[in-house]
Design a protein around this motif. Structure first.
Motif, mmCIF file in Angstrom:
data_model
loop_
_atom_site.group_PDB
_atom_site.id
_atom_site.type_symbol
_atom_site.label_atom_id
_atom_site.label_comp_id
_atom_site.label_asym_id
_atom_site.label_seq_id
_atom_site.Cartn_x
_atom_site.Cartn_y
_atom_site.Cartn_z
ATOM 1 N N LEU B 81 23.920 -30.579 -4.944
ATOM 2 C CA LEU B 81 22.728 -31.418 -5.057
ATOM 3 C C LEU B 81 21.485 -30.529 -5.149
ATOM 4 O O LEU B 81 20.377 -30.994 -4.951
ATOM 5 C CB LEU B 81 22.626 -32.358 -3.848
ATOM 6 N N ALA B 135 39.214 -37.929 3.704
ATOM 7 C CA ALA B 135 38.033 -38.552 4.298
ATOM 8 C C ALA B 135 37.405 -37.533 5.236
ATOM 9 O O ALA B 135 38.104 -36.644 5.752
ATOM 10 C CB ALA B 135 38.404 -39.815 5.069
ATOM 11 N N ALA B 150 25.934 -37.627 2.037
ATOM 12 C CA ALA B 150 25.522 -37.413 0.649
ATOM 13 C C ALA B 150 26.588 -36.649 -0.133
ATOM 14 O O ALA B 150 26.958 -37.047 -1.247
ATOM 15 C CB ALA B 150 24.193 -36.652 0.608
ATOM 16 N N ALA B 153 29.594 -38.778 -0.707
ATOM 17 C CA ALA B 153 29.357 -39.734 -1.795
ATOM 18 C C ALA B 153 29.570 -39.053 -3.141
ATOM 19 O O ALA B 153 30.240 -39.585 -4.029
ATOM 20 C CB ALA B 153 27.945 -40.303 -1.701
ATOM 21 N N ARG B 154 29.020 -37.860 -3.284
ATOM 22 C CA ARG B 154 29.145 -37.144 -4.557
ATOM 23 C C ARG B 154 30.602 -36.797 -4.850
ATOM 24 O O ARG B 154 31.029 -36.758 -6.010
ATOM 25 C CB ARG B 154 28.288 -35.880 -4.513
ATOM 26 N N GLY B 156 33.090 -38.599 -3.798
ATOM 27 C CA GLY B 156 33.931 -39.803 -3.814
ATOM 28 C C GLY B 156 34.851 -39.899 -2.612
ATOM 29 O O GLY B 156 35.890 -40.552 -2.675
ATOM 30 N N PRO B 158 35.465 -41.090 1.424
ATOM 31 C CA PRO B 158 34.907 -41.925 2.493
ATOM 32 C C PRO B 158 34.336 -41.052 3.606
ATOM 33 O O PRO B 158 34.859 -39.976 3.906
ATOM 34 C CB PRO B 158 36.126 -42.705 3.013
ATOM 35 N N ARG B 176 23.716 -44.850 5.846
ATOM 36 C CA ARG B 176 24.205 -46.106 5.267
ATOM 37 C C ARG B 176 23.855 -46.186 3.785
ATOM 38 O O ARG B 176 24.649 -46.677 2.976
ATOM 39 C CB ARG B 176 23.629 -47.303 6.012
ATOM 40 N N ALA B 177 22.665 -45.705 3.428
ATOM 41 C CA ALA B 177 22.301 -45.725 2.003
ATOM 42 C C ALA B 177 23.350 -44.991 1.170
ATOM 43 O O ALA B 177 23.691 -45.428 0.074
ATOM 44 C CB ALA B 177 20.921 -45.099 1.805
ATOM 45 N N TYR B 178 23.886 -43.903 1.709
ATOM 46 C CA TYR B 178 24.904 -43.139 0.978
ATOM 47 C C TYR B 178 26.279 -43.798 1.024
ATOM 48 O O TYR B 178 27.256 -43.240 0.520
ATOM 49 C CB TYR B 178 25.014 -41.719 1.536
ATOM 50 N N GLY B 179 26.370 -44.921 1.700
ATOM 51 C CA GLY B 179 27.648 -45.625 1.729
ATOM 52 C C GLY B 179 28.576 -45.201 2.851
ATOM 53 O O GLY B 179 29.751 -45.578 2.865
#
Lengths: 419, 419
Positions: B81, B135, B150, B153-154, B156, B158, B176-179
């Protein structure tokens, strides 16, 4: 990092509308003759002697690496917090979701103060101080105010910021942290602008409003310089840009022209794509109407404060760039922007502002319409950080007791799938 | 930017306590023999062939520029990133205030996700994925969780994050924004760690707790590599570092050793200075007691979540580095940290976290005591962004009506001085 010997090749200021020229080394705002936008002009023949691909390879990665094309004369006047040099990241997973095989994400949130505004204000505040300004003031949706406040702090200049009263709460807080004098204004950014203009006249502040002085655009243009360099001295097929005041579009378009005249790129240009909000789209409306000036937008509203800009003094410059490039202008809804934010965070690990999310929504729409082809090399400008918009994240979290013997059973519902 | 051909020179893992070695290309956490910290070991002779000053001059400014000394083997496994390459800024105005003529500020808040944690987690999550993890999970005061989320997420993957229930609200929201799957835990970070260990065992998560796997330290060590390079291949007199789990101190100390063995620097080392909070100072207490292991700190409390760490598995590595360098360890109060935050923002334009503010307070104290001389070249590590701590900024702003004819008179009280 090596010492860079300064050689700003700034020669004069020229009005983008009436063509009048003015000396660069005195303070100017807009054109004294016609009131339109002034551009900085450089001696590009001289710049070409030192601003070469080879020379750039060993310069530090801040926007000052392009110092020949920057307006600050004395290296000691450069106020630097490390602005510029932001990453150009591949967007593979998002690209798959959108059907774009060559997607790039320019992450401007990694600038100082968390947004692209650092570029313009680094240049403007440095130059304001160099030319003798005693205080700086700005009307802002938030990010520009934060950037101005930070550079003013570094310069030791008093800062006065004016934001709409309903600005997200992170924005005034950040400015106050930097010691700025923060005022909220009942109204929109143009109402803030009225207060700044009156205050500048009465109190002698330097007004650094978007395109109302010549140097913010010079900082912003470095997004275009950097993009060309990061792509190996070529430009992409399309640039998608969330557009409020439009300094970024205008600055990048100027940058491409300067790079061509320096011989660093050819005549090719990307399609410049303007994204605005459904609730505030003066440039889109003017684009569609085929006119060169945009009427003020009434009752502007959107969740993205940076593009809630009902009037842009540089409207003609934005529209000229979009049209000359074969680009387009389109709107997206607030809901689509927020879905764009979610996709960037969850697929790419980039948590950005709603304005940045708008670029995802726009790219999706253009791809669906066939206006972006599957192999069109496309750059989305992610202008700011999501950290200033945490009110948009739903915040309700399960609370665990580590001594509860059933804690793992509680987790099993979400975690039992081994990922 | 140019393509970099990968050549990780990783050869094995070695226990920092018992010396046992293990193959690097399988998943390890702590030493299977003794439970202590594992370090990555490199073939430095091979690294020296390509990791040269000259080669580095044209590599992109992310931490992957040091790829020979990074553990990720396949360039395609690098999750980037844009981490690393943070600015090393002169602190002239702050230096004047503190009486330090050669003060540097390493602004780690310009990393992705707004903190130095991006370095360690970029390395750890990349390597976890390369080795087949399905994970990832972490106990965290906030910044590490955001960084892990972050990069997961990149990738993929969990992500499961566990934070103390009283963590500042920006931290869980960002994750949470990053899932990520976000859980709050009643207790401190070590209580979160217990849940993660149990969950890792039951659900197969890869536990990326501080120094409980070998690769976060490898990412963190790039702060040391970068510092040496940014100073022109030399080291400062002193490094002031806010210390929780201590991966940064440990990683930089390892980096300096590797750089010396590569011939890039000499035998000189900076004094490594640990700063902790008055309300949580296990390393300071152990330093003062002359012991190599720190007892757990009871009733840990401080406004700086990142240094509210009552137990550090790497205590012996931190204390060894501090002592071998002739450094020291000291505490500062919460109030002093917040004053440090204010000084950095108002004098230098850097709005940082309370942990980063602690370095200012420590430098001031050491200067007053004479333990830092006026000309000692001193680097403060500003580990994270103030944007995640806006609850610490007092937020009450005057509201103006732009149509009020008396608006300028209202401003005159603060602005009438012409700056």
């Amino acid at each position: 990092m090596e010492q860079v010997v300064s050689a700003s090749c700034l020669v004069s200021l020229r009005c983008t509308s009436c063509g009048a020229t003015y000396p660069a080394d005195e303070i100017h705002t807009t054109c004294p003759a016609c009131g339109k936008v002034l551009f900085a002009e450089y001696d590009l023949e001289r710049a070409a002697q030192t601003l070469t691909r080879e020379a750039l390879r060993s310069r530090p990665w801040t926007l000052w690496r392009y110092h020949e094309l920057m307006p600050v004369r004395d290296p000691a006047s450069r106020l630097t917090l490390g602005e510029g040099g932001t990453p150009l990241l591949r967007g593979e997973r998002l690209g798959q979701a959108l059907g774009l095989s060559r997607l790039w994400l320019k992450d401007e949130s990694q600038n100082p103060t968390g947004s692209f505004k650092a570029r313009g204000l680094a240049a403007a505040v440095s130059r304001a101080k160099e030319l003798g300004a005693k205080a700086v003031a700005i009307p802002s949706a938030g990010n520009a105010a934060a950037a101005m406040s930070a550079y003013a702090a570094r310069a030791g200049l008093p800062a006065y910021v004016f934001m709409p009263a309903d600005t997200p709460p992170a924005m005034p807080a950040e400015c106050r942290a930097y010691g700025a004098h923060v005022f909220l204004v009942r109204g929109l950014i143009n109402d803030c602008g009225r207060v700044v203009r009156a205050g500048a006249e009465r109190f002698g502040w330097m007004d650094v409003s978007t395109l109302k002085e010549p140097y913010r655009a010079e900082g912003k243009k470095t997004m275009g310089l950097e993009l060309a360099e990061q792509l190996g001295w070529r430009l992409p097929d399309a640039i998608v840009y969330p557009t409020g005041g439009g300094t970024g579009i205008v600055g990048m378009w100027k940058a491409f022209d300067e790079l061509e005249r320096l011989g660093l790129i050819g005549r090719e240009r990307p399609r410049m794509i303007v994204v605005q909000a459904e609730g505030c789209a003066p440039i889109v409306r003017a684009f569609q109407a085929g006119v060169r000036h945009a009427d003020p937008w009434r009752d502007a509203h959107t969740v993205a404060p940076g593009i809630r800009v009902p009037v842009a003094i540089g409207d003609y410059l934005i529209l000229d760039a979009v049209r000359a490039s074969g680009g387009t202008a389109l709107t997206v809804s607030d809901e689509e922007m927020l879905e764009g934010v979610r996709l960037l965070a969850r697929l790419e690990g980039l948590f950005v502002s709603p304005e940045a999310g708008a670029t995802v929504a726009a790219a999706r729409r253009l791809r669906e319409r066939g206006e972006l082809g599957p192999d069109d090399e496309t750059v989305l400008f992610l202008t700011g950080s999501g950290l200033k918009h945490l009110e948009l994240v739903e915040g309700d979290y399960p609370v665990l007791d580590p001594d509860d013997p059933g804690v793992l059973d509680r987790l099993a519902a979400v975690a039992g799938r081994k990922g």
